[in-house]
Design an enzyme around this catalytic site. Structure first.
Site: not given
Ligand SMILES: NC(=O)c1ccc[n+]([C@@H]2O[C@H](COP(=O)([O-])OP(=O)(O)OC[C@H]3O[C@@H](n4cnc5c(N)ncnc54)[C@H](O)[C@@H]3O)[C@@H](O)[C@H]2O)c1
Length: 260
Positions: A151, A164
């Site tokens: 991130s 985080y």
């Molecule tokens: N969306 C953003 O702006 C953003 C920015 C930087 C980093 N990220 C990173 O990208 C990745 C995906 O995030 P996203 O935005 O798609 O979020 P999201 O919430 O849409 O998807 C995350 C998924 O992880 C699953 N999850 C959570 N805990 C879990 C566990 N213990 N075991 C298995 N699955 C689990 C959730 O059920 C969900 O389906 C994450 O690591 C997040 O930190 C996202």
């Protein structure tokens, strides 16, 4: 050898890919991007019903093999079991995308032992456990690669989510260590650092903050779409990226470089 081949190689290697957090957001977008070039996918998610439904969507949209499994990536035993099930269901496994994630919002004062362990055990530790589980698969398939989701928070200090932020900083460092270990086995390991991307994780923050709160800082003046991460993940898992390892690819529309 992909290093000298100038023809487009986005669909190569044609191995299967395991994607954690595959039921939603960036994991699901990565699955669709990979399936669009014919790669089979195993979608792991703590929400098994959504993972199965997402896999069904991928099968009907792209006609590739796709399975959805209920896996809590905090649980080492569950990772081993899901690795067996994925190996049995996909023709081969030559890629891993670790996208499962949660975000803490309680700042320093709100950190508990449980929330600390959850953050580290969801974002960081599974990268190691996944690689241990799939090492022989990846070694035996030329062109294998791993993408871990970091991130821009690994670089920017954010008081709101220290767990985080620490976990994502750890992802960048761990990727460099693992890339060093695995280069001799022909396995590339990289991280993608998204900026603000409109997913179910991001939406509550966008809704809670003043209008265009994030956009004013971003050079491109917009929040990203999940597909804009999915395409980069697909690239990194392909022979197009044959000389990229131990790298962080920032996909943030110009956020961490902004002085606005
Ligand atoms: N969306 C953003 O702006 C953003 C920015 C930087 C980093 N990220 C990173 O990208 C990745 C995906 O995030 P996203 O935005 O798609 O979020 P999201 O919430 O849409 O998807 C995350 C998924 O992880 C699953 N999850 C959570 N805990 C879990 C566990 N213990 N075991 C298995 N699955 C689990 C959730 O059920 C969900 O389906 C994450 O690591 C997040 O930190 C996202």
């Amino acid at each position: 050898m992909p290093g000298t081949d100038i023809r487009p190689n986005l669909a190569s290697p044609n191995t299967g890919v395991v994607i954690t957090g595959g039921a939603s957001g960036l994991g699901f977008a990565s699955a669709r991007a990979l399936a669009a070039v014919g790669r089979a996918v195993a979608l792991w998610d703590i929400d098994g019903a959504r993972a199965e439904s997402a896999a069904g969507q991928v099968r009907s949209e792209f006609g590739v093999a796709a399975i959805g499994l209920a896996v809590d990536v905090r649980d080492p035993h569950a990772i081993k079991e899901a690795a067996e099930a994925s190996r049995a269901a996909l023709p081969s496994i030559g890629g891993i995308v670790h996208c499962a994630g949660i975000v803490d919002t309680a700042s320093l004062e709100g950190i508990t032992i449980e929330s600390w362990d959850d953050g580290i055990n969801i974002h960081l530790r599974p990268i190691v456990l996944l690689l241990q589980a799939f090492l022989e698969d990846l070694k035996s398939n030329p062109g294998s690669a791993v993408v871990a989701t970091a991130s821009i928070n690994a670089t920017l200090g954010n008081a709101v989510n220290p767990i985080y932020t620490a976990a994502k900083g750890g992802v960048l460092s761990l990727v460099r260590s693992l890339a060093d270990r695995l280069a001799k086995d022909g396995i590339r390991v990289n991280s993608v650092s998204p900026g603000q991307i409109m997913t179910p994780m991001m939406k509550p923050s966008v809704d809670a903050l003043p209008d265009r709160y994030f956009e004013k800082r971003i050079l491109m003046e917009r929040i990203g779409e999940p597909e804009e991460i999915g395409r980069v993940v697909r690239f990194l898992l392909s022979d197009e990226a044959s000389y990229i390892t131990a790298s962080e690819i920032v996909v943030d529309g110009g956020n961490i470089s902004s002085q606005r």
